[in-house]
Design a protein around this motif. Structure first.
Motif, PDB file in Angstrom:
ATOM      1  N   ARG A 193      35.922 -70.050  67.532  1.00  9.64           N
ATOM      2  CA  ARG A 193      35.542 -69.615  66.352  1.00  9.64           C
ATOM      3  C   ARG A 193      36.252 -68.578  65.771  1.00  9.64           C
ATOM      4  NH1 ARG A 193      29.838 -70.478  67.510  1.00  9.64           N
ATOM      5  NH2 ARG A 193      29.716 -72.708  67.655  1.00  9.64           N
ATOM      6  N   VAL A 194      36.442 -67.455  66.637  1.00 12.59           N
ATOM      7  CA  VAL A 194      37.060 -66.133  66.270  1.00 12.59           C
ATOM      8  C   VAL A 194      38.418 -66.553  66.104  1.00 12.59           C
ATOM      9  CG1 VAL A 194      37.722 -63.986  67.216  1.00 12.59           C
ATOM     10  CG2 VAL A 194      35.647 -64.955  67.862  1.00 12.59           C
ATOM     11  N   VAL A 195      39.119 -67.452  66.883  1.00 13.93           N
ATOM     12  CA  VAL A 195      40.718 -67.817  66.663  1.00 13.93           C
ATOM     13  C   VAL A 195      40.779 -68.375  65.343  1.00 13.93           C
ATOM     14  CG1 VAL A 195      42.287 -69.230  67.504  1.00 13.93           C
ATOM     15  CG2 VAL A 195      40.915 -68.027  69.154  1.00 13.93           C
ATOM     16  N   TYR A 196      39.773 -69.306  64.961  1.00  9.26           N
ATOM     17  CA  TYR A 196      39.964 -70.046  63.550  1.00  9.26           C
ATOM     18  C   TYR A 196      39.885 -68.837  62.515  1.00  9.26           C
ATOM     19  CZ  TYR A 196      39.706 -74.539  66.028  1.00  9.26           C
ATOM     20  OH  TYR A 196      40.012 -75.660  66.749  1.00  9.26           O
ATOM     21  N   LEU A 197      38.861 -68.008  62.675  1.00 12.22           N
ATOM     22  CA  LEU A 197      38.536 -67.028  61.782  1.00 12.22           C
ATOM     23  C   LEU A 197      39.792 -66.135  61.591  1.00 12.22           C
ATOM     24  CD1 LEU A 197      36.244 -66.005  59.975  1.00 12.22           C
ATOM     25  CD2 LEU A 197      35.669 -64.157  61.598  1.00 12.22           C
ATOM     26  N   VAL A 198      40.201 -65.757  62.734  1.00 10.69           N
ATOM     27  CA  VAL A 198      41.634 -64.921  62.550  1.00 10.69           C
ATOM     28  C   VAL A 198      42.619 -65.594  61.984  1.00 10.69           C
ATOM     29  CG1 VAL A 198      43.279 -63.878  64.099  1.00 10.69           C
ATOM     30  CG2 VAL A 198      40.844 -63.609  64.521  1.00 10.69           C
ATOM     31  N   LEU A 199      42.796 -66.982  62.271  1.00  9.11           N
ATOM     32  CA  LEU A 199      43.862 -67.800  61.741  1.00  9.11           C
ATOM     33  C   LEU A 199      43.731 -67.884  60.271  1.00  9.11           C
ATOM     34  CD1 LEU A 199      44.596 -70.786  64.084  1.00  9.11           C
ATOM     35  CD2 LEU A 199      46.032 -69.017  63.386  1.00  9.11           C
ATOM     36  N   LEU A 200      42.472 -67.896  59.666  1.00 12.24           N
ATOM     37  CA  LEU A 200      42.067 -68.082  58.391  1.00 12.24           C
ATOM     38  C   LEU A 200      42.490 -66.682  57.612  1.00 12.24           C
ATOM     39  CD1 LEU A 200      40.870 -70.178  56.441  1.00 12.24           C
ATOM     40  CD2 LEU A 200      38.805 -68.696  56.664  1.00 12.24           C
ATOM     41  N   ILE A 201      42.050 -65.685  58.197  1.00  6.68           N
ATOM     42  CA  ILE A 201      42.442 -64.320  57.554  1.00  6.68           C
ATOM     43  C   ILE A 201      43.907 -64.137  57.664  1.00  6.68           C
ATOM     44  CG2 ILE A 201      42.353 -61.949  58.169  1.00  6.68           C
ATOM     45  CD1 ILE A 201      39.394 -62.326  59.205  1.00  6.68           C
ATOM     46  N   ALA A 202      44.397 -64.450  58.742  1.00  5.94           N
ATOM     47  CA  ALA A 202      45.800 -64.402  58.799  1.00  5.94           C
ATOM     48  C   ALA A 202      46.774 -65.142  57.736  1.00  5.94           C
ATOM     49  CB  ALA A 202      46.787 -64.785  60.070  1.00  5.94           C
ATOM     50  N   LEU A 203      46.155 -66.416  57.524  1.00  7.36           N
ATOM     51  CA  LEU A 203      46.884 -67.160  56.450  1.00  7.36           C
ATOM     52  C   LEU A 203      46.455 -66.848  54.937  1.00  7.36           C
ATOM     53  CD1 LEU A 203      47.915 -69.698  57.825  1.00  7.36           C
ATOM     54  CD2 LEU A 203      46.181 -71.150  56.664  1.00  7.36           C
ATOM     55  N   LEU A 204      45.504 -66.423  54.902  1.00  2.65           N
ATOM     56  CA  LEU A 204      44.810 -65.900  53.570  1.00  2.65           C
ATOM     57  C   LEU A 204      45.603 -64.447  53.099  1.00  2.65           C
ATOM     58  CD1 LEU A 204      41.135 -66.753  53.094  1.00  2.65           C
ATOM     59  CD2 LEU A 204      43.135 -67.843  52.008  1.00  2.65           C
ATOM     60  N   GLY A 205      45.327 -63.533  54.129  1.00  2.00           N
ATOM     61  CA  GLY A 205      46.163 -62.196  53.977  1.00  2.00           C
ATOM     62  C   GLY A 205      47.763 -62.531  54.103  1.00  2.00           C
ATOM     63  N   GLY A 206      48.273 -63.282  54.902  1.00  3.99           N
ATOM     64  CA  GLY A 206      49.786 -63.604  54.838  1.00  3.99           C
ATOM     65  C   GLY A 206      50.074 -64.197  53.323  1.00  3.99           C
ATOM     66  N   PHE A 208      49.234 -55.315  59.421  1.00  2.00           N
ATOM     67  CA  PHE A 208      48.087 -56.300  59.265  1.00  2.00           C
ATOM     68  C   PHE A 208      48.077 -57.208  60.357  1.00  2.00           C
ATOM     69  CE2 PHE A 208      47.657 -60.906  57.862  1.00  2.00           C
ATOM     70  CZ  PHE A 208      46.298 -60.595  57.386  1.00  2.00           C
ATOM     71  N   LEU A 209      49.385 -57.628  60.914  1.00  2.00           N
ATOM     72  CA  LEU A 209      49.407 -58.281  62.193  1.00  2.00           C
ATOM     73  C   LEU A 209      48.997 -57.287  63.273  1.00  2.00           C
ATOM     74  CD1 LEU A 209      52.903 -60.044  61.904  1.00  2.00           C
ATOM     75  CD2 LEU A 209      50.717 -60.990  61.964  1.00  2.00           C
ATOM     76  N   ILE A 210      49.180 -56.115  63.393  1.00  2.00           N
ATOM     77  CA  ILE A 210      48.756 -55.315  64.556  1.00  2.00           C
ATOM     78  C   ILE A 210      47.324 -55.189  64.579  1.00  2.00           C
ATOM     79  CG2 ILE A 210      48.561 -52.713  65.308  1.00  2.00           C
ATOM     80  CD1 ILE A 210      51.587 -52.417  64.448  1.00  2.00           C
ATOM     81  N   VAL A 211      46.628 -54.990  63.256  1.00  2.00           N
ATOM     82  CA  VAL A 211      45.335 -55.105  63.129  1.00  2.00           C
ATOM     83  C   VAL A 211      44.688 -56.313  63.563  1.00  2.00           C
ATOM     84  CG1 VAL A 211      43.287 -54.909  61.484  1.00  2.00           C
ATOM     85  CG2 VAL A 211      44.963 -53.120  61.313  1.00  2.00           C
ATOM     86  N   ILE A 212      45.264 -57.142  63.190  1.00  2.00           N
ATOM     87  CA  ILE A 212      44.824 -58.768  63.595  1.00  2.00           C
ATOM     88  C   ILE A 212      44.745 -58.875  65.264  1.00  2.00           C
ATOM     89  CG2 ILE A 212      45.410 -61.167  63.493  1.00  2.00           C
ATOM     90  CD1 ILE A 212      45.383 -61.138  60.688  1.00  2.00           C
ATOM     91  N   ILE A 213      46.107 -58.480  65.759  1.00  2.00           N
ATOM     92  CA  ILE A 213      46.375 -58.596  67.084  1.00  2.00           C
ATOM     93  C   ILE A 213      45.157 -57.874  67.993  1.00  2.00           C
ATOM     94  CG2 ILE A 213      47.805 -58.282  68.829  1.00  2.00           C
ATOM     95  CD1 ILE A 213      49.881 -59.123  66.936  1.00  2.00           C
ATOM     96  N   ILE A 214      45.074 -56.636  67.499  1.00  2.00           N
ATOM     97  CA  ILE A 214      44.321 -55.531  68.043  1.00  2.00           C
ATOM     98  C   ILE A 214      42.633 -56.143  68.095  1.00  2.00           C
ATOM     99  CG2 ILE A 214      43.173 -53.109  68.125  1.00  2.00           C
ATOM    100  CD1 ILE A 214      45.904 -52.189  67.453  1.00  2.00           C
ATOM    101  N   GLY A 215      42.256 -56.425  67.050  1.00  2.05           N
ATOM    102  CA  GLY A 215      40.931 -57.064  66.818  1.00  2.05           C
ATOM    103  C   GLY A 215      41.016 -58.214  67.254  1.00  2.05           C
ATOM    104  N   TYR A 216      41.753 -59.216  67.507  1.00  3.49           N
ATOM    105  CA  TYR A 216      41.502 -60.300  68.200  1.00  3.49           C
ATOM    106  C   TYR A 216      41.302 -60.010  69.757  1.00  3.49           C
ATOM    107  CZ  TYR A 216      42.804 -64.631  70.657  1.00  3.49           C
ATOM    108  OH  TYR A 216      42.746 -65.795  71.379  1.00  3.49           O
ATOM    109  N   TYR A 217      42.120 -59.125  70.385  1.00  4.34           N
ATOM    110  CA  TYR A 217      42.124 -58.920  71.723  1.00  4.34           C
ATOM    111  C   TYR A 217      40.638 -58.075  71.944  1.00  4.34           C
ATOM    112  CZ  TYR A 217      46.341 -60.986  73.146  1.00  4.34           C
ATOM    113  OH  TYR A 217      47.450 -61.844  73.276  1.00  4.34           O
ATOM    114  N   TYR A 218      40.413 -57.303  70.989  1.00  9.16           N
ATOM    115  CA  TYR A 218      39.271 -56.451  71.305  1.00  9.16           C
ATOM    116  C   TYR A 218      37.973 -57.502  71.265  1.00  9.16           C
ATOM    117  CZ  TYR A 218      35.720 -52.954  70.619  1.00  9.16           C
ATOM    118  OH  TYR A 218      34.481 -52.077  70.776  1.00  9.16           O
ATOM    119  N   TYR A 219      37.866 -58.089  70.125  1.00  5.56           N
ATOM    120  CA  TYR A 219      36.885 -59.081  70.106  1.00  5.56           C
ATOM    121  C   TYR A 219      36.738 -60.179  71.186  1.00  5.56           C
ATOM    122  CZ  TYR A 219      33.194 -61.460  67.729  1.00  5.56           C
ATOM    123  OH  TYR A 219      31.971 -62.137  67.240  1.00  5.56           O
ATOM    124  N   THR A 220      37.698 -60.770  71.379  1.00  5.59           N
ATOM    125  CA  THR A 220      37.776 -61.815  72.447  1.00  5.59           C
ATOM    126  C   THR A 220      37.379 -61.208  73.813  1.00  5.59           C
ATOM    127  OG1 THR A 220      40.243 -61.665  72.964  1.00  5.59           O
ATOM    128  CG2 THR A 220      39.695 -63.407  71.715  1.00  5.59           C
TER     129      THR A 220
END
Ligand code: ADP
Length: 560
Positions: free
Chosen positions: A274-287, A25-37
């Motif tokens: 906005r992406v950071v907030y979205l990622v944080l939200l996803i991380a929070l909900l998913g976590g 989950f974290l790997i996907v989020i981190i990769i997604g975050y770096y890719y998108y940013t």
């Protein structure tokens, strides 16, 4: 107990359930975050890069065209031609036809004297040999000035070209309205803070800057500007007021001017934010979801293990109890046999004494008197007590299953039970006790000895009546018989709202001779016999009770 026993397992389970899904989950989020940013950033950079490049080209081609206009004139005309009367006016008019950017035009001889001029001022005869622009054009052949406002408050610049003729070099100079391109630059706006402007090599504004900076004023942030470079350069830099900007710069016109486009970094990065907030939200909900599930599943597994444990220990206790009962059965059946024999002899002796007494009475040898009556009473009492002893030994033998081979038949509970209940109903009614029954009509038949089954049920009902009377006296109470199906077996439950059974007695009630009833009332054999009968039928019998709440006997019997 189970808390300690399973706390290690619980921790391990929890840890693995949290870690295993959390890692991907974290790997996907981190990769997604770096890719998108990364893609957002490169998209922004290429946008600002393209903008500076396009506008730079626009300005350069504008200047280039004006310069080639002057070169063309200098090629077309000789010095003598161009200074002829009216020629310069004619040239200006034809230039204006092509581009209205020219505001005046003039010709200078080698000595820097203004020899011909068309424009709003009186400049003919003026000498410019000491002017920096004149020296520059004489030396390099071409000159372009910085932008200035002029009397008409319109941004201007001056372009001059040297024409070499044998012994007669001359210069043609024109003033150009630079608002054509400066307006384009000044109007550039992207986002709220995005803007573009031009600086000269000294860092003076060549176009106005929207966020502050008038024409020819110095740019306070010029010190941090990059030195002359090729192409477009994009970088982040902090302005003097502390605001961070994204800059894109490009040097124009032989590095005379620098075109700058910039936007506040905070704004340029707003999408990223906005992406950071979205990622944080996803991380929070998913976590949260993963954690919740991990806790829930761990709780379920440990709970199940606890249940299995208690079932195991309950089973163990039942086995011990059954074993003990079997042992007691063995012992007591031997004991009953031993008692039975002397009992038969006593009964035979008693019968003999009665017969002799009868004979003596008949022959008149024994006169009726108080003594003979007492002897007769004693004999009667002996008879009663022998019968009572015989009853007890029969009971013991039944419990030990040594006596009589049972006869099995198919029993239909929906008709069998109400008959039985009818037997004890009268007794119950006298005590003010109601018996309720819930017996479904469509039950499968049981394979059992009906007489023995009757004995069990009647015993349970009698015990329940005794218990209720003990608790409520004449106020009565309730007995409930409920029958149901459970995994291939039939369950018969007898409940009462009597005094219940004390915890310490609950263990003992299936043991022969255990009774809480007064001497002469109970033998303590009823439940042990019931237990023996039910286990012999391949069923089982359990008791549930809480002191003061009533008692529940549950019997499971296999379906025929
Ligand atoms: P007895 O009825 O002769 O005492 P049982 O074996 O039938 O012998 O019962 C043993 C004991 O179990 C009783 O003395 C009583 O204490 C207890 N008992 C049985 N049934 C009930 C009941 N329904 N409610 C409360 N106690 C009961």
């Amino acid at each position: 107990m189970s808390d300690n026993k399973y706390s290690f397992l619980r921790r391990k389970l929890l840890a693995s359930m949290l870690i295993v899904p959390a890692i991907p989950f974290l790997i996907v989020i981190i990769i997604g975050y770096y890719y998108y940013t990364g893609s957002l950033e490169s998209e922004f950079i290429s946008k600002i890069d393209r903008m500076v490049d396009d506008h730079g080209n626009l300005i350069e081609s504008f200047i280039k065209e004006r310069k080639s206009d002057l070169v063309m004139i200098s090629e077309l005309y000789s010095y003598d031609d161009i200074i002829a009367k009216g020629k310069i006016d004619f040239i200006f008019d034809s230039l204006i036809e092509k581009s209205d950017a020219f505001t005046d035009i003039g010709v200078f001889n080698e000595a820097g004297v203004h020899v011909a001029y068309h424009g709003p001022y009186e400049l003919v005869g003026k000498k410019y040999n000491e002017a920096a622009w004149f020296k520059s054009v004489m030396e390099k052949g071409f000159y372009i000035s910085d932008v200035f406002l002029g009397y008409r408050e319109i941004p201007h610049l001056v372009v001059a070209v040297l024409k070499r003729e044998p012994h007669k070099n001359w210069v043609i100079r024109a003033t150009i309205d630079s608002s054509v391109f400066s307006r384009v630059v000044e109007q550039i706006q992207f986002g709220k803070t995005g803007e573009a402007y031009i600086l000269n090599r000294e860092g003076l504004f060549q176009t106005q800057r929207r966020s502050g900076g008038g024409l020819m004023e110095p740019d306070p942030d010029f010190e941090t500007a990059p030195a002359v470079h090729e192409g477009v350069r994009v970088f982040v830099s902090e302005a003097l007021d502390g605001t961070e900007y994204f800059y894109a710069t490009s040097w124009l016109e032989n590095n005379q001017w620098m075109l700058v486009a910039r936007q506040e970094k905070a704004e340029a990065y707003r999408d990223l934010q906005r992406v950071v907030y979205l990622v944080l939200l996803i991380a929070l909900l998913g976590g949260g979801l993963i954690t919740g599930m991990a806790f829930y599943v761990t709780h379920m597994i440990v709970g199940r293990l606890d249940l299995l444990d208690s079932e195991k220990s309950e089973l163990g206790q039942q086995l011990v109890r059954a074993g003990r009962l079997a042992e007691i059965g063995e012992m007591s059946s031997g004991f009953a046999h031993e008692i039975n024999n002397p009992l038969q002899i006593i009964r035979a002796e008693q019968t003999l004494v009665e017969a002799i007494l009868g004979d003596l009475r008949e022959s008149g040898q024994l006169k009726e008197s108080e003594d003979t009556r007492q002897i007769q009473d004693s004999l009667d009492q002996i008879k009663i007590q022998i019968a009572r002893c015989a009853e007890i030994t029969q009971g013991i033998l039944k419990f030990a299953r040594k006596k009589e081979v049972s006869e099995t038949a198919e029993v239909d509970l929906p008709s069998f039970l109400p008959e039985l209940i009818g037997l004890v109903k009268r007794k119950a009614n006298v005590e003010g006790i109601t018996i309720e029954q819930q017996i479904p009509k469509d039950l499968p038949h049981l394979k059992a000895d009906p007489a023995q089954l009757q004995q069990v049920i009647v015993n349970l009902l009698n015990n329940a009546i005794d218990a209720i009377v003990e608790k409520h006296g004449a106020r009565g109470g309730n007995i409930n018989i409920e029958v149901g199906r459970e995994d291939g077996s039939i369950c018969i439950e007898v409940r009462d709202d009597g005094p219940g059974i004390r915890k310490e007695n609950l263990e003992k009630i299936f043991t022969p001779f255990f009774t809480t009833k007064p001497v002469g009332k109970g033998t303590g054999l009823g439940l042990s016999i019931c237990y023996g009968i039910i286990t012999k039928m391949d069923g089982n019998m359990e008791v549930f009770s809480e002191e003061g709440q009533g008692t529940r006997f549950r019997i499971h019997l296999p379906v025929a």
